[in-house]
Design a protein around this motif. Structure first.
Motif, short mmCIF file in Angstrom:
data_model
loop_
_atom_site.label_atom_id
_atom_site.label_comp_id
_atom_site.label_asym_id
_atom_site.label_seq_id
_atom_site.Cartn_x
_atom_site.Cartn_y
_atom_site.Cartn_z
N LYS A 141 -7.23 -8.23 -4.48
CA LYS A 141 -8.12 -7.16 -4.08
C LYS A 141 -7.42 -5.81 -4.21
N LEU A 142 -8.11 -4.89 -4.80
CA LEU A 142 -7.64 -3.51 -4.91
C LEU A 142 -8.53 -2.64 -4.05
N GLN A 143 -7.92 -1.85 -3.18
CA GLN A 143 -8.67 -0.96 -2.31
C GLN A 143 -8.24 0.48 -2.53
N LEU A 144 -9.24 1.35 -2.62
CA LEU A 144 -9.03 2.79 -2.71
C LEU A 144 -9.65 3.42 -1.47
N VAL A 145 -8.85 4.17 -0.72
CA VAL A 145 -9.28 4.68 0.58
C VAL A 145 -9.14 6.19 0.61
N ALA A 146 -10.15 6.86 1.17
CA ALA A 146 -10.10 8.30 1.42
C ALA A 146 -10.44 8.54 2.88
N GLU A 147 -9.66 9.40 3.54
CA GLU A 147 -9.87 9.66 4.97
C GLU A 147 -9.77 11.16 5.25
N SER B 35 0.83 -1.20 0.00
CA SER B 35 0.00 0.00 0.00
C SER B 35 0.86 1.24 0.00
N TYR B 36 0.27 2.33 -0.50
CA TYR B 36 0.92 3.64 -0.48
C TYR B 36 -0.15 4.68 -0.19
N SER B 37 0.19 5.65 0.65
CA SER B 37 -0.76 6.72 0.95
C SER B 37 -0.06 8.07 0.93
N PHE B 38 -0.84 9.08 0.61
CA PHE B 38 -0.35 10.46 0.60
C PHE B 38 -1.39 11.33 1.30
N GLY B 39 -0.90 12.27 2.14
CA GLY B 39 -1.84 13.10 2.87
C GLY B 39 -1.33 14.48 3.17
N SER B 40 -2.12 15.20 3.94
CA SER B 40 -1.81 16.58 4.32
C SER B 40 -0.45 16.66 4.99
N PHE B 41 0.12 17.85 4.95
CA PHE B 41 1.42 18.16 5.54
C PHE B 41 2.53 17.36 4.87
N ASN B 42 2.29 17.05 3.57
CA ASN B 42 3.26 16.31 2.75
C ASN B 42 3.65 15.00 3.43
N THR B 43 2.63 14.23 3.78
CA THR B 43 2.83 12.97 4.48
C THR B 43 2.73 11.81 3.50
N HIS B 44 3.74 10.94 3.53
CA HIS B 44 3.78 9.76 2.67
C HIS B 44 4.01 8.53 3.54
N ALA C 254 -13.75 6.34 3.79
CA ALA C 254 -14.48 5.61 2.76
C ALA C 254 -13.50 4.67 2.07
N THR C 255 -13.90 3.40 1.92
CA THR C 255 -13.04 2.40 1.30
C THR C 255 -13.83 1.68 0.21
N TYR C 256 -13.28 1.67 -0.99
CA TYR C 256 -13.90 0.97 -2.11
C TYR C 256 -13.01 -0.20 -2.49
N THR C 257 -13.59 -1.39 -2.54
CA THR C 257 -12.83 -2.61 -2.80
C THR C 257 -13.36 -3.29 -4.04
N THR C 258 -12.45 -3.69 -4.91
CA THR C 258 -12.82 -4.38 -6.13
C THR C 258 -11.77 -5.45 -6.42
N GLY C 259 -12.09 -6.37 -7.29
CA GLY C 259 -11.13 -7.41 -7.66
C GLY C 259 -11.64 -8.78 -7.26
N LYS D 208 -5.29 6.53 0.01
CA LYS D 208 -4.46 5.32 0.08
C LYS D 208 -4.90 4.35 -1.00
N ILE D 209 -3.93 3.68 -1.60
CA ILE D 209 -4.18 2.60 -2.54
C ILE D 209 -3.50 1.35 -2.01
N ARG D 210 -4.25 0.27 -1.97
CA ARG D 210 -3.74 -0.99 -1.40
C ARG D 210 -4.09 -2.15 -2.33
N TYR D 211 -3.14 -3.04 -2.53
CA TYR D 211 -3.38 -4.24 -3.33
C TYR D 211 -2.86 -5.44 -2.55
N PHE D 212 -3.67 -6.48 -2.46
CA PHE D 212 -3.24 -7.64 -1.71
C PHE D 212 -3.78 -8.92 -2.33
N ILE D 213 -2.96 -9.97 -2.21
CA ILE D 213 -3.30 -11.31 -2.68
C ILE D 213 -2.99 -12.28 -1.56
N TYR D 214 -3.98 -13.08 -1.17
CA TYR D 214 -3.77 -14.09 -0.14
C TYR D 214 -4.01 -15.47 -0.73
#
Length: 790
Positions: free
Chosen positions: A753-759, A242-251, A744-749, A784-790
């Motif tokens: 699984k691919l997840q798109l997250v907004a907070e 996963s990778y996320s980017f947010g306020s105050f130049n947070t990665h 809010a989290t949207y999951t598809t796949g 945030k964008i997250r991809y996972f395979i189990y």
């Protein structure tokens, strides 16, 4: 993954009907597991053609007797998993089926307590423990610290934004009074590169929070509780990135992956990084650096608070061997960089001072069940941290919040002219074993050894003798316990612990009485204390449980408290070990109101009677904190939580905690009149706080197989005094805090699984404070964008 037996009871009451089959009937049998091959108890198994069903046993097995030779359609469903349907033909009757359920990745409640629902575990443990299901939070941007901040009785307080100094409070006990573990390994002196608020939630599978009484298996000298972070049990290949980017130049970036060969050979790799400028707005009084003109209540940005850390954890070993259930060798390596913006209060501001840290820690993990004989289990863990810390303060300037500064020509720093670099050379070894004989009796023994040896030097003062003086500590904590289990009714346990600490350090003195004449005298102190306790659990009914526990506990001073942290904590070599009589009484009720409606309720009362209580105060010049003993402190409190769920659609809950932490020291040392602050509420400690959350899951949103999870969380902290209430005419306090978070989290796949997250955190941009009025970030957004395979 193992869920609780109570769901088995609930579903059994709702769905189980009597079967009357002949002895000649065909049999259908099998096991229901999760994606990792772990059996799932309490899964509802329905036969569509007969409109009948049952639930799986504690080991995940089911067995059906059918008199007809027809084909049948079986459905398997369980909370948190996607339902599965399978047609069972005549030729499958004699086979032992394996049904694997896939976790519903979007059943992502912001906060789930397994400790109140995993009945199979609670029946065996009489401790007051709550367990956060971290997997339900893997889609969020939470770190471990902020995830714990939603547990009843817990307050996580920070001195700023990402990577800032954190103070953890549990039922009024805080800081080092609460111990932290990773898979049962103490996190003592892991260094600034590895702390709760820079470890992503994705690293853990669950988080166990023990309140008041700590099992001997954790081997802790905890005064008021412990937190055990349980990482993922790897049984198959997986990738989670996963990778996320947010306020105050947070990665933030997280990569977790593992390879498991059929032979048992296992390689596990975890890596994460955090970066933030932390340039959020604060409200502060400012004086012009040149004219001295005073500008009250200015809104300014933090300008010297950059933080980043990078950590890699690798483990290689084997699983499932005759000589070891697990044998893993690992290495944790990482580094961090942190600019120091403020002192203990906002009035102290810096513009160049910073510090660096590294962690380089080899590890060993070994566990074996049924060692030599059935029922004897052994766990051994060891690590040694070669990491370093460096304090760099070489610019002789005085800053204000307008980023103005005055520079001086002489050598110096903003606080102390220093490039001090040190190693804590920390070693930890833990071993615990337990032996179960019969179905009722278990004995356990544990031992923890911890050593600390700070060595360092400062290139600015190569000849300075103070850096050559010893700063060493060692701890040995040994525990023994006996537990009696009463089948399905409960258990009782008695235990004892021996705490031993040795401190070796140098004290400065003036041998001649002449000004500036300094010499050092080596000192050694040793403490040995016995502790003891008892716990009990009893089920009045299958869904109504009572718990009680007591412990006489000790907490030995930490090296950081004795020797300081070289930033905002001043050392105090006069600290004494603190001890406490801890009492807990609680009840839990689980109620299935309807097929889709569930209600969980828990309440706990606690009382702490602590002596030589260690707490922070400002030092004499009000610029740093120092730990100090109070003779006697009492805390009487209560906490409660209620949760409601409607199928997988809605999950909501709220918790509240009240704690009355009072100074019970009537006479200060050397005084004959009562202290002015006798029976005062201990300052700078929240006493009323809570959380509330609601989460909605919309299945098949914007397409079949796609899901949308919406979440809301509320944090409330009542106003509390900053200083002793009975001192001073003007009462300074930290105001009431109310913070709202949305996600809010949207999951598809399908296979992956691919997840798109907004907070959004602190939605209404409220001014939030923590330690000594240090202001925390305002409203912030992240994706945030997250991809996972189990």
């Amino acid at each position: 993954m193992q869920y609780n037996k109570i769901l088995s009871v609930i579903f059994l009451c709702l769905f189980l009907t009597q079967f009357g089959y002949s002895q000649e009937a065909d049999q259908i049998k099998g096991t229901v597991t999760d994606q990792e091959g772990q059996p799932i108890p309490g899964v509802l198994v329905q036969i569509l053609e007969l409109k009948k069903g049952l639930v799986t046993e504690a080991d995940g097995t089911f067995r059906l007797q059918l008199s007809s030779n027809e084909d049948y359609t079986l459905t398997f469903s369980f909370l948190g998993y996607e339902s599965k349907q399978q047609i069972i033909s005549k030729d499958q009757r004699a086979k032992n089926l394996t049904i694997q359920l896939t976790e519903a990745a979007t059943d992502l409640q912001e906060f789930t307590l397994l400790g109140k629902s995993e009945l199979s575990e609670i029946r065996e443990k009489a401790f007051n423990v709550e367990v956060v299901d971290a997997r339900k939070l893997h889609h969020t941007n939470l770190d471990l610290g902020h995830a714990l901040d939603r547990v009843s009785g817990v307050r996580v307080r920070e001195s700023g934004g990402v990577g800032s100094r954190m103070n953890f409070s549990l039922n009024g006990f805080s800081g080092k009074q609460v111990k932290f573990f990773i898979d049962g390994i103490p996190m003592d002196d892991f260094g600034s590169s590895f702390q709760l608020n820079n470890i992503p939630i994705n690293l853990s599978e669950r988080i166990e929070v023990y309140k008041g009484v700590v099992p001997i298996g954790l081997g802790a000298d905890a005064l008021g509780g412990a937190v055990n972070i349980v990482t993922k049990k790897v049984r198959r290949n997986y990738v989670d990135a996963s990778y996320s980017f947010g306020s105050f130049n947070t990665h933030r970036t997280v990569i977790n992956t593992a390879f498991v060969d059929k032979s048992g050979f296992t390689v596990q790799f975890n890596a994460f990084q955090n970066y933030s400028d932390n340039n959020y707005w604060v409200n502060v009084d400012v004086a012009d650096i040149e004219t001295g003109k005073y500008y009250p209540n200015q809104r300014v940005r933090r300008f010297h608070d950059n933080y980043h850390n990078e950590t890699v954890i690798t483990q290689v070993g084997v699983q499932g061997k005759p000589y070891a259930d697990k044998l893993m060798l690992g290495l944790t390596a990482g580094k961090n960089y942190a600019e120091v913006q403020t002192g203990a209060r906002l009035v102290s501001v810096f513009g160049d001072w910073h510090r660096k840290g590294t962690i380089l820690m080899p590890t060993l993990k070994y566990n074996k069940g049924d060692l030599f004989t059935k029922g004897l289990d052994l766990n051994i863990n060891a690590n040694y941290n070669f990491g370093t810390e460096q304090n760099i303060d070489t610019v002789n300037r005085r800053y204000n919040w307008f980023q103005q500064y005055k520079e001086y020509e002489t050598e110096g720093g903003e606080r102390s002219y220093s490039m001090y670099k040190f190693k804590n050379n920390n070693a930890v070894f833990t071993a615990n074993a337990h032996y179960q004989f019969g179905d009722l009796h278990t004995i356990a023994v544990s031992h923890v050894f911890n050593s600390f040896n700070r060595t360092g030097s400062d290139e600015l003062y190569p000849e300075k003798e103070i850096y050559e003086q010893p700063r060493k500590t060692s701890k040995n904590i040994t525990g023994l316990s006996y537990q009696l289990n009463w089948e399905e009714k409960g258990s009782i346990s008695a235990f004892s612990k021996i705490y031993k600490q040795s401190n070796f350090f140098a004290m400065a003195y003036n041998p001649t009485g002449n000004y500036g004449d300094v010499a050092y005298r080596n000192n050694k102190e040793t403490f040995t204390y016995p502790g003891y306790g008892v716990t009990g659990s009893y089920f009045l009914t299958g869904n109504f449980q009572l718990k009680a526990s007591f412990e006489k506990s000790y907490r030995l001073p930490e090296p950081e408290e004795l020797f300081g942290d070289m930033v905002n904590l001043q050392g105090n070599l006069d600290l004494k070990p603190e001890n406490s009589y801890n009492y807990n009484l609680g009840l839990s009720i689980w109620k299935q109101l309807h097929a889709d409606h569930r209600l969980d309720f828990s309440a706990n009362g606690f009382y702490r009677d602590a002596h030589d209580f260690i707490r922070p105060r400002l030092n004499n010049n009000q610029s740093m904190q120092v730990m100090d003993n109070l003779y006697n402190v009492t805390n009487l409190g209560v906490e409660g939580e209620i949760r409601y769920s409607y199928g997988n659609l809605i999950n909501a809950g709220t918790n509240i905690t009240y704690q009355n932490l009072r100074n019970n020291t009537k006479y200060e040392e050397g005084q004959t009149v009562p202290s002015l602050v006798y029976r005062d509420r201990v300052p700078n400690m929240p006493y009323l706080f809570g959380n509330a959350d609601i989460n909605v899951l919309l299945s098949n949103a914007f397409g079949k197989g796609n899901d949308l999870a919406l979440g809301y969380n509320l944090l409330y902290v009542h106003a509390f005094y900053l200083y002793w209430p009975s001192l001073g005419a003007e009462k300074f306090d930290v105001p009431m805090q109310l913070s709202h978070d949305l996600s809010a989290t949207y999951t598809t796949g399908a296979k992956g699984k691919l997840q798109l997250v907004a907070e959004c955190r602190n939605l209404f941009d409220k001014v939030l404070y923590d330690n000594f009025s240090l202001q925390k970030p305002g409203r912030s957004f992240s994706g945030k964008i997250r991809y996972f395979i189990y």
